[in-house]
Scaffold this motif. Structure first.
Motif, PDB file in Angstrom:
ATOM      1  N   ASP A 260      -3.205  -9.472   0.917  1.00 36.47           N
ATOM      2  CA  ASP A 260      -2.717  -8.100   0.705  1.00 36.47           C
ATOM      3  C   ASP A 260      -3.838  -7.230   0.163  1.00 36.47           C
ATOM      4  OD1 ASP A 260      -1.075  -5.976   0.540  1.00 36.47           O
ATOM      5  OD2 ASP A 260       0.082  -6.696  -1.202  1.00 36.47           O
ATOM      6  N   VAL A 261      -3.923  -6.012   0.658  1.00 39.89           N
ATOM      7  CA  VAL A 261      -4.855  -5.042   0.072  1.00 39.89           C
ATOM      8  C   VAL A 261      -4.057  -3.775  -0.269  1.00 39.89           C
ATOM      9  CG1 VAL A 261      -6.928  -3.701   0.419  1.00 39.89           C
ATOM     10  CG2 VAL A 261      -6.715  -5.879   1.575  1.00 39.89           C
ATOM     11  N   GLU A 262      -4.197  -3.359  -1.507  1.00 40.44           N
ATOM     12  CA  GLU A 262      -3.539  -2.088  -1.892  1.00 40.44           C
ATOM     13  C   GLU A 262      -4.630  -1.090  -2.121  1.00 40.44           C
ATOM     14  OE1 GLU A 262      -0.795  -2.235  -5.107  1.00 40.44           O
ATOM     15  OE2 GLU A 262       0.188  -4.016  -4.290  1.00 40.44           O
ATOM     16  N   ARG A 263      -4.423   0.075  -1.494  1.00 40.52           N
ATOM     17  CA  ARG A 263      -5.465   1.093  -1.650  1.00 40.52           C
ATOM     18  C   ARG A 263      -4.842   2.353  -2.241  1.00 40.52           C
ATOM     19  NH1 ARG A 263      -9.038   1.842   3.569  1.00 40.52           N
ATOM     20  NH2 ARG A 263      -7.293   3.157   4.199  1.00 40.52           N
ATOM     21  N   LEU A 264      -5.484   2.800  -3.280  1.00 41.97           N
ATOM     22  CA  LEU A 264      -4.954   3.984  -3.944  1.00 41.97           C
ATOM     23  C   LEU A 264      -6.044   5.035  -3.945  1.00 41.97           C
ATOM     24  CD1 LEU A 264      -2.669   5.284  -5.563  1.00 41.97           C
ATOM     25  CD2 LEU A 264      -3.716   4.377  -7.630  1.00 41.97           C
ATOM     26  N   ARG A 265      -5.718   6.074  -3.228  1.00 44.87           N
ATOM     27  CA  ARG A 265      -6.717   7.135  -3.121  1.00 44.87           C
ATOM     28  C   ARG A 265      -6.232   8.338  -3.906  1.00 44.87           C
ATOM     29  NH1 ARG A 265     -10.385   7.206   1.090  1.00 44.87           N
ATOM     30  NH2 ARG A 265     -11.609   9.147   1.109  1.00 44.87           N
ATOM     31  N   GLN A 266      -7.032   8.807  -4.794  1.00 45.96           N
ATOM     32  CA  GLN A 266      -6.624   9.948  -5.642  1.00 45.96           C
ATOM     33  C   GLN A 266      -7.484  11.139  -5.240  1.00 45.96           C
ATOM     34  OE1 GLN A 266      -7.306   7.679  -9.233  1.00 45.96           O
ATOM     35  NE2 GLN A 266      -5.260   8.228  -9.902  1.00 45.96           N
ATOM     36  N   GLN A 267      -6.763  12.246  -4.998  1.00 47.22           N
ATOM     37  CA  GLN A 267      -7.497  13.447  -4.584  1.00 47.22           C
ATOM     38  C   GLN A 267      -7.243  14.568  -5.581  1.00 47.22           C
ATOM     39  OE1 GLN A 267      -6.345  14.308  -0.564  1.00 47.22           O
ATOM     40  NE2 GLN A 267      -8.365  13.717   0.188  1.00 47.22           N
ATOM     41  N   SER A 268      -8.300  15.237  -5.910  1.00 45.56           N
ATOM     42  CA  SER A 268      -8.139  16.358  -6.825  1.00 45.56           C
ATOM     43  C   SER A 268      -7.529  17.520  -6.066  1.00 45.56           C
ATOM     44  CB  SER A 268      -9.528  16.750  -7.396  1.00 45.56           C
ATOM     45  OG  SER A 268      -9.454  17.990  -7.936  1.00 45.56           O
TER      46      SER A 268
ATOM     47  N   ASP B  96     -16.398   8.446  -3.609  1.00 47.07           N
ATOM     48  CA  ASP B  96     -17.051   8.989  -2.412  1.00 47.07           C
ATOM     49  C   ASP B  96     -17.917  10.185  -2.781  1.00 47.07           C
ATOM     50  OD1 ASP B  96     -15.401  11.131  -2.735  1.00 47.07           O
ATOM     51  OD2 ASP B  96     -14.111  10.690  -1.008  1.00 47.07           O
ATOM     52  N   THR B  97     -18.480  10.833  -1.758  1.00 46.36           N
ATOM     53  CA  THR B  97     -19.460  11.904  -2.019  1.00 46.36           C
ATOM     54  C   THR B  97     -18.835  13.113  -2.735  1.00 46.36           C
ATOM     55  OG1 THR B  97     -19.040  12.557   0.259  1.00 46.36           O
ATOM     56  CG2 THR B  97     -21.081  11.364  -0.167  1.00 46.36           C
TER      57      THR B  97
END
Ligand SMILES: Nc1ncnc2c1ncn2[C@@H]1O[C@H](COP(=O)(O)OP(=O)(O)OP(=O)(O)O)[C@@H](O)[C@H]1O
Length: 786
Positions: free
Chosen positions: A772-780, A744-745
């Motif tokens: 199935d959808v697996e979503r992995l969001r990584q945030q600093s 993302d931005t």
């Protein structure tokens, strides 16, 4: 002695009354138009068989056979002549009664009608050995009147349908002039060859006290123009078109027609032959000598009643001293013809059209007449529509008997045309014309003196003579002093007459001879001078008339020219102003068009722009909706799978799933159910067995997750691209996982794992059903306090 008098035929009034009365007068006063029919012999090698059968001398049957069906039509006529009938038979039936009427002072009109080549000319003219009706009429006429004739030129045609009676003196001068011009070769040398054989027939003359004068004229109507066939001006080479006129008594005549007085049958024949030669004849495919005009041979007879003389030798003029005029017109109509048969072109075709038109008008006139008579109406008869009918108008209005001979070629080739001819002929019989009476014209003045039968002057009593010396005086004639000259001649005649009574015969004879010689000389001179004078006068008059005509014409032309110039100028002015108006309008129109074009372009640009914007919007929305739909479809499938599955799915497996229907939701029939029920594939039992082999599809080189949470795929095959079908259809692989990473931005990465079952299809392929959808969001941890 005769004194000059003018006559015209019977006053028209009488006929007018008759015409009006015609519809109401009884049929006893009327005669039908008699129609005769003559069959022509069939020609060998030309005509096929006959289509006519004679049933009786009055009835004929025409058989019309087409497409195997025979139709018989019957016609009745006054008399039908067979193909073997001789010319004499025709004359006896038709010509003789007409001629008898003519001598009785009645008029007659005979038409020969029929298709081209049917024998009309043959019937009327004939040939050397078989003279036709006209030559036979001429012969019989002169056989009948013999020398019961007036001296030539006593009765003289005035060329305006009237007659004048001349004095013996004038008549003798005309005779001398005629002889002189014959001797000088002015009159065309006539063919002296005897053309026709005299039939020897004669009609008993009823009144031997009458003296006859016979006049011949011959005209033709060609292309609706009238030509005088006896016109010698121009040596008869170019004939002038004559006009038809009505005389003061409303009788129709050809203006200025040459009417020749004939004293013998031979003279009449010669005129007839001259006319025949000038007639328009031509070769056509149906007749080698086809008449291209209607010709009218006219015999006019003037009968003068001879006057008795009183004791003094003076003629006794009765209350009614009569000049009877009658005429017989014999018309050889041109044959009706169909251009399809004759195959005429050019002049022949034009002639044929004029012929057919005039015949058609004759037909129309007779039809209208018949209708008027039958229905007692008074429709206008279109006589004026053609010269042919206009000339004979008097006859149809009751000026004499009308008869018709219909000539027919009985060949089956002429069938169709003959049917028309017969129909017309039959209709003609229905027309009735008033019976004509002898036409006697009273000579009203007491001056008239009638000659004796041989034409010598009437007796004059001695007492009427004046006394003269017995000596013959010497006379000098000065023709410039006409009165003196006349009185000298009168004196001389008086002396002669005196001497005749006093002297001895021999002496008298001597003196007579001498005097006659002198007189003849004088007379000859006088005649010559008179004729010359007359010629010169005529010439002068003609020139003067010509000049006057020219002057009038010049004046007319000048006036016309002036008028036309004025008009031309006006027209030019109008044209100019119209041009200006047109130019102005053109200019305005162009401006208008330009403006219109400009507005159009503007609109087009705005529209394009709007279109583009709308397209962009649409694209965006479509992308948005597609993504949404796709996501929703996946969710839906997943929910379905969850419901369908017999295995209890661990809710933790669907970690990030959104809006998944609760497990307790009643199971809806799904498409896969239907598929199952319909004997489709049987879904494999879902288990997390360790035997599951995954096809891991990493379309990109993934950023390492660096996390302990790893997808559980014990056995897997990783590919970056699906290049061949076997990559998916491999029966060992039952699971599919697609890995996608987005940044993302803020530079943070979201990893998505789309998981599904690989199911074989009936066609030997494989399908992936995502569930199935697996979503992995990584945030600093350093980013924005999140
Ligand atoms: N009754 C007849 N006997 C013998 N020959 C005849 C008879 N009638 C006609 N003919 C011949 O037939 C030919 C055509 O006839 P004619 O010229 O008289 O016809 P038409 O009706 O006057 O034709 P058109 O209208 O074309 O002038 C001529 O050669 C003529 O001699």
């Amino acid at each position: 002695m005769f004194s000059a008098t003018k006559f015209t035929p019977t006053p028209r009034k009488i006929r007018r009354e008759k015409t009006v009365v015609s519809s109401s007068s009884s049929d006893i006063d009327k005669d039908p138009v008699y129609v005769f029919c003559r069959l022509r012999p069939l020609q060998e090698n030309v005509d096929s068989h006959s289509c006519m059968t004679l049933l009786s001398p009055q009835e004929i049957c025409i058989s019309n056979e087409s497409k195997g069906i025979r139709r018989d039509v019957f016609y009745k006529f006054k008399h039908i002549f067979t193909a073997y009938a001789s010319q004499t038979e025709i004359f006896d039936h038709i010509g003789y009664p007409l001629l008898t009427d003519l001598l009785k002072g009645k008029n007659g009109l005979l038409f020969a009608y029929g298709v081209t080549g049917s024998g009309k000319t043959y019937t009327l003219t004939g040939d050397h050995n078989n003279p036709g009706l006209i030559p036979m009429c001429i012969d019989t006429l002169f056989n009948s009147i013999g020398d019961l004739q007036t001296p030539k030129f006593i009765i003289k045609s005035d060329r305006m349908n009237g007659f004048e009676i001349q004095t013996e003196e004038d008549a003798s001068m005309d005779r001398l002039a005629e002889n002189r011009s014959k001797n000088m070769g002015n009159v065309k040398k006539l063919n002296r060859e005897k053309f026709f054989i005299n039939n020897g027939k004669m009609i008993p003359v009823f009144n031997e006290n009458n003296a006859f004068a016979v006049f011949i004229s011959y005209i033709e109507i060609y292309n609706n123009n009238v030509y005088d066939l006896l016109d010698e001006s121009n040596n008869g080479k170019t004939l002038q078109n004559k006009i038809l006129r009505e005389d003061p008594n409303c009788n129709m005549y050809v203006n200025g027609v040459v009417e020749v007085e004939v004293k013998t049958a031979q003279e009449a024949f010669e005129l007839f032959i001259i006319g025949q030669k000038r007639k328009k004849m031509a070769y056509t495919s149906l007749n080698s000598e086809s008449s291209r005009s209607h010709s009218v041979f006219n015999i006019r007879i003037a009968q003068l009643e001879k006057l008795p003389v009183n004791a003094d030798g003076k003629p006794i003029i009765p209350e009614k001293n009569l000049l009877t005029v009658s005429q017989l017109r014999v018309v050889d109509l041109a044959g009706s013809e169909r251009s399809s048969r004759t195959q005429n072109t050019g002049a022949r075709l034009r002639e044929a059209s004029a012929i057919n038109n005039s015949l058609m008008n004759l037909r129309t006139c007779l039809e209208v007449l018949r209708e008027n008579q039958r229905t007692k109406t008074n429709k206008v008869v279109p006589y004026r529509d053609s010269r042919l009918t206009y000339l004979f108008k008097n006859y149809f209005e009751g000026d004499g008997s009308v008869q018709m001979i219909v000539c027919v070629n009985p060949s089956v080739n002429d069938l169709e045309e003959n049917l028309h001819v017969m129909k017309f002929a039959e209709m003609t019989q229905g027309v009735k014309v008033l019976k004509s009476e002898p036409r006697c014209i009273p000579i009203s003045t007491s001056k008239k003196v009638i000659s004796k039968r041989n034409g010598t002057p009437a007796k004059i009593n001695k007492k009427t003579l004046f006394s003269l010396t017995p000596e013959i005086p010497m006379f000098k004639f000065d023709f410039n002093q006409r009165d003196e000259c006349k009185s000298s001649i009168d004196n001389l005649l008086g002396v002669l007459k005196h001497l005749k009574s006093e002297s001895s015969t021999s002496e008298l004879d001597k003196i007579n001879k001498e005097l006659r010689k002198r007189l003849v000389d004088i007379d000859n001179h006088r005649v010559l001078d008179k004729a010359e004078n007359r010629n010169l006068k005529q010439l002068l008059q003609r020139e003067q008339t010509k000049n006057a005509n020219f002057e009038t014409k010049i004046n007319q032309i000048e006036t016309k020219y002036g008028n036309l110039s004025e008009k031309y100028k006006e027209s030019q002015e109008i044209i100019r102003s119209l041009h200006n108006t047109v130019n102005e309008k053109d200019l305005k129109l162009n401006q208008h068009l330009l403006e219109k074009e400009h507005i159009k372009q503007k609109h087009a640009l705005a529209n394009e722009k709007k279109d583009q914007e709308l397209q962009d919007k649409l694209k965006k929305q479509r992308g948005h909706f597609t993504a949404e739909i796709f996501a929703k479809e996946i969710k839906l499938k997943k929910a379905r799978e969850a419901l369908d599955s017999e295995v209890i799915v661990n809710p933790e497996n669907i970690r990030e799933s959104e809006n998944i229907p609760p497990l307790s939701t009643p199971k809806k029939p799904s498409s896969s159910d239907c598929y199952k029920r319909n004997g489709g594939y049987t879904p494999r039992r879902r288990s997390k067995s360790c035997d599951e082999v995954w096809l891991e599809h990493n379309s990109i080189k993934p950023v390492p997750l660096g996390t302990v949470l790893q997808p559980s795929m014990k056995k897997r095959k990783s590919v970056t691209k699906l290049t061949k079908a076997s990559d998916v259809t491999n029966p060992k692989q039952s699971k599919y996982c697609l890995l996608a990473q987005e940044q993302d931005t803020d530079g943070e990465i979201e990893t998505k794992l789309y998981k599904g079952d690989i199911l074989p299809t009936t066609g030997g392929g494989a399908q992936v059903i995502f569930n199935d959808v697996e979503r992995l969001r990584q945030q600093s941890p350093t980013s924005n306090g999140k």
